[in-house]
Design a protein around this motif. Structure first.
Motif, PDB file in Angstrom:
ATOM      1  N   ALA A  26       0.639  -0.815  -0.016  1.00  0.00           N
ATOM      2  CA  ALA A  26       0.502   0.226   0.229  1.00  0.00           C
ATOM      3  C   ALA A  26       0.658   1.261  -0.162  1.00  0.00           C
ATOM      4  CB  ALA A  26      -0.966  -0.013   0.208  1.00  0.00           C
ATOM      5  N   VAL A  27       2.481   1.158   0.462  1.00  0.00           N
ATOM      6  CA  VAL A  27       3.025   2.654   0.514  1.00  0.00           C
ATOM      7  C   VAL A  27       3.931   2.086  -0.924  1.00  0.00           C
ATOM      8  CG1 VAL A  27       5.278   3.247   1.640  1.00  0.00           C
ATOM      9  CG2 VAL A  27       3.181   2.355   2.957  1.00  0.00           C
ATOM     10  N   SER A  28       3.559   3.044  -1.312  1.00  0.00           N
ATOM     11  CA  SER A  28       4.416   3.644  -2.504  1.00  0.00           C
ATOM     12  C   SER A  28       6.133   3.599  -2.632  1.00  0.00           C
ATOM     13  CB  SER A  28       3.979   5.223  -3.668  1.00  0.00           C
ATOM     14  OG  SER A  28       3.109   5.567  -3.817  1.00  0.00           O
ATOM     15  N   GLY A  29       6.768   3.692  -3.598  1.00  0.00           N
ATOM     16  CA  GLY A  29       8.301   2.814  -3.876  1.00  0.00           C
ATOM     17  C   GLY A  29       9.198   4.523  -2.893  1.00  0.00           C
ATOM     18  N   HIS A  30       8.741   5.132  -3.186  1.00  0.00           N
ATOM     19  CA  HIS A  30       9.158   6.827  -2.542  1.00  0.00           C
ATOM     20  C   HIS A  30       7.676   7.057  -1.845  1.00  0.00           C
ATOM     21  CE1 HIS A  30      12.572   5.816  -4.450  1.00  0.00           C
ATOM     22  NE2 HIS A  30      13.346   6.360  -3.550  1.00  0.00           N
ATOM     23  N   HIS A  31       7.854   7.277  -1.252  1.00  0.00           N
ATOM     24  CA  HIS A  31       5.884   8.355  -0.361  1.00  0.00           C
ATOM     25  C   HIS A  31       5.883   9.819  -0.912  1.00  0.00           C
ATOM     26  CE1 HIS A  31       1.937   6.325   0.432  1.00  0.00           C
ATOM     27  NE2 HIS A  31       2.197   7.481   0.965  1.00  0.00           N
ATOM     28  N   ALA A  32       6.853   9.639   0.594  1.00  0.00           N
ATOM     29  CA  ALA A  32       7.105  10.955   1.306  1.00  0.00           C
ATOM     30  C   ALA A  32       8.218  11.534   1.994  1.00  0.00           C
ATOM     31  CB  ALA A  32       6.003  11.252   2.687  1.00  0.00           C
ATOM     32  N   LYS A  33       8.327  12.952   2.254  1.00  0.00           N
ATOM     33  CA  LYS A  33       9.736  12.984   2.779  1.00  0.00           C
ATOM     34  C   LYS A  33       9.411  13.613   4.045  1.00  0.00           C
ATOM     35  CE  LYS A  33      11.289  16.292  -0.246  1.00  0.00           C
ATOM     36  NZ  LYS A  33      11.973  17.020  -0.872  1.00  0.00           N
ATOM     37  N   ILE A  34       9.890  14.019   4.824  1.00  0.00           N
ATOM     38  CA  ILE A  34       9.946  15.244   5.898  1.00  0.00           C
ATOM     39  C   ILE A  34      11.162  16.250   6.107  1.00  0.00           C
ATOM     40  CG2 ILE A  34       9.676  15.838   8.148  1.00  0.00           C
ATOM     41  CD1 ILE A  34       8.630  12.837   9.071  1.00  0.00           C
ATOM     42  N   ASP A  35      10.970  17.339   5.685  1.00  0.00           N
ATOM     43  CA  ASP A  35      12.583  18.574   5.293  1.00  0.00           C
ATOM     44  C   ASP A  35      12.387  19.137   5.947  1.00  0.00           C
ATOM     45  OD1 ASP A  35      13.481  17.728   2.998  1.00  0.00           O
ATOM     46  OD2 ASP A  35      12.322  18.921   1.587  1.00  0.00           O
ATOM     47  N   SER A  36      13.672  19.004   6.690  1.00  0.00           N
ATOM     48  CA  SER A  36      13.801  19.929   8.205  1.00  0.00           C
ATOM     49  C   SER A  36      13.948  22.005   7.365  1.00  0.00           C
ATOM     50  CB  SER A  36      15.127  20.157   8.150  1.00  0.00           C
ATOM     51  OG  SER A  36      15.679  20.707   9.658  1.00  0.00           O
ATOM     52  N   VAL A  37      13.160  22.693   7.382  1.00  0.00           N
ATOM     53  CA  VAL A  37      12.997  24.148   7.096  1.00  0.00           C
ATOM     54  C   VAL A  37      13.001  25.095   8.034  1.00  0.00           C
ATOM     55  CG1 VAL A  37      11.731  25.605   5.439  1.00  0.00           C
ATOM     56  CG2 VAL A  37      11.276  23.280   4.948  1.00  0.00           C
ATOM     57  N   ALA A  38      14.316  26.594   8.295  1.00  0.00           N
ATOM     58  CA  ALA A  38      13.972  26.987   9.590  1.00  0.00           C
ATOM     59  C   ALA A  38      14.609  26.295  10.886  1.00  0.00           C
ATOM     60  CB  ALA A  38      13.100  28.052   9.087  1.00  0.00           C
ATOM     61  N   ASP A  39      13.267  26.428  11.510  1.00  0.00           N
ATOM     62  CA  ASP A  39      13.886  25.962  12.541  1.00  0.00           C
ATOM     63  C   ASP A  39      12.468  24.677  13.357  1.00  0.00           C
ATOM     64  OD1 ASP A  39      15.568  27.405  13.633  1.00  0.00           O
ATOM     65  OD2 ASP A  39      13.961  28.933  14.230  1.00  0.00           O
ATOM     66  N   GLY A  40      11.362  24.720  11.680  1.00  0.00           N
ATOM     67  CA  GLY A  40      10.572  23.600  11.663  1.00  0.00           C
ATOM     68  C   GLY A  40      10.894  22.519  10.979  1.00  0.00           C
ATOM     69  N   PHE A  41       9.825  21.857  11.235  1.00  0.00           N
ATOM     70  CA  PHE A  41      10.138  19.844   9.864  1.00  0.00           C
ATOM     71  C   PHE A  41       8.035  20.250   9.026  1.00  0.00           C
ATOM     72  CE2 PHE A  41      13.013  19.445  13.926  1.00  0.00           C
ATOM     73  CZ  PHE A  41      13.500  18.709  12.923  1.00  0.00           C
ATOM     74  N   VAL A  42       8.347  19.540   8.120  1.00  0.00           N
ATOM     75  CA  VAL A  42       7.761  19.715   6.829  1.00  0.00           C
ATOM     76  C   VAL A  42       7.566  18.636   6.668  1.00  0.00           C
ATOM     77  CG1 VAL A  42       8.736  20.522   5.204  1.00  0.00           C
ATOM     78  CG2 VAL A  42       5.901  21.015   5.688  1.00  0.00           C
ATOM     79  N   LEU A  43       6.056  18.064   6.389  1.00  0.00           N
ATOM     80  CA  LEU A  43       5.808  16.642   5.581  1.00  0.00           C
ATOM     81  C   LEU A  43       5.275  17.225   4.564  1.00  0.00           C
ATOM     82  CD1 LEU A  43       5.587  13.698   5.663  1.00  0.00           C
ATOM     83  CD2 LEU A  43       3.124  13.933   6.648  1.00  0.00           C
ATOM     84  N   ILE A  44       6.121  16.211   3.251  1.00  0.00           N
ATOM     85  CA  ILE A  44       5.930  16.683   1.986  1.00  0.00           C
ATOM     86  C   ILE A  44       5.064  15.010   1.431  1.00  0.00           C
ATOM     87  CG2 ILE A  44       6.074  16.836  -0.260  1.00  0.00           C
ATOM     88  CD1 ILE A  44       8.186  18.857   0.947  1.00  0.00           C
TER      89      ILE A  44
END
Length: 247
Positions: A40-58
């Motif tokens: 059910a999970v894609s080969g490259h499904h998502a990533k979490i990036d470090s941006v400034a002082d926070g973290f964003v899920l893409i």
């Protein structure tokens, strides 16, 4: 630094430590940092990036989507206690009690199988029921941000997502060359009141209209952005200008 706990139902499988300045990839293939071996999970499904002082899920245009607290997302600033649902697994994003959280939070081996579980169907129903015709029309009427190369490249770039990354790393949305440029030098984020340029890292800081940007600044039409050897001009177009401006 925050922690990411991978779970399957009520069973904890593994813990991952997030680090500033580093991305964490999630998917079924072995090249990911967080490997979820489920069709059910894609080969490259998502990533979490470090941006400034926070973290964003893409979400990386996955087949079954990424959810945060049962909300379908394209990108999402992570907050303490957020539960990310990917396929049949969950990832809990959490800070330790001692940490001060940022106020802003601010070809595959096998074909990916389309998930068909009651949980996934219920989450999709919630999303579909919340999207009204008025909201869809509102999205179509949003202004479009454009970056036009003045030096260091050619052509125009449409700012499609909520966050656009510029830096020397090859996975950046816009790759920038130059001495002391950060892996992610700056981000341009779309917010309800406009587009914001934010400095992320690197010894070479960006300039906006010849002034150094140390943190964040709102972009105005025709602003000039300098990053390393790249010079860009920012402008916005209205929805009815798209056909004339964008090819």
């Amino acid at each position: 630094m925050p922690n990411l706990t991978l779970k399957f139902k009520d069973t904890t499988l593994e813990d991952y430590q997030l680090q500033q300045g580093h991305a964490l990839t999630i998917g079924r293939q072995q090249s990911n940092d967080v490997i979820i071996e489920n069709l059910a999970v894609s080969g490259h499904h998502a990533k979490i990036d470090s941006v400034a002082d926070g973290f964003v899920l893409i979400d990386l245009q996955s087949k079954n989507g990424s959810f945060v607290n049962e909300e379908l997302i394209n990108s999402h600033w992570l907050k303490n206690g957020d539960v990310i649902s990917i396929g049949k697994h969950s990832l809990v994003f959490s800070y330790s009690e001692e940490e001060v959280m940022s106020a802003d939070g601010m070809d595959e081996v096998e074909e990916t199988m389309v998930i068909d579980t009651s949980q996934h169907r219920n989450m999709m129903k919630k999303i579909n029921s919340k999207v009204s015709p008025a909201q869809t029309k509102g999205n179509r009427n949003e202004k479009v941000g454009i970056l036009s190369y003045l030096a260091g490249g050619k052509g125009k770039i449409k700012l499609k997502g909520k966050i656009t990354k510029l830096g020397k790393h090859p996975t950046s949305n816009i790759v920038v060359k130059g001495l002391f440029i950060g892996r992610t030098s700056v981000t341009i984020s779309r917010r309800p009141d406009g587009f914001y340029l934010s400095y992320v890292g690197g010894l070479s800081k960006p300039k906006l209209n010849e002034k150094v940007v140390k943190r964040s600044a709102i972009l105005n039409n025709l602003d000039i952005i300098d990053i390393g050897t790249t010079k860009l001009q920012f402008f916005v177009i209205k929805p009815n200008q798209r056909k004339k401006k964008m090819i």
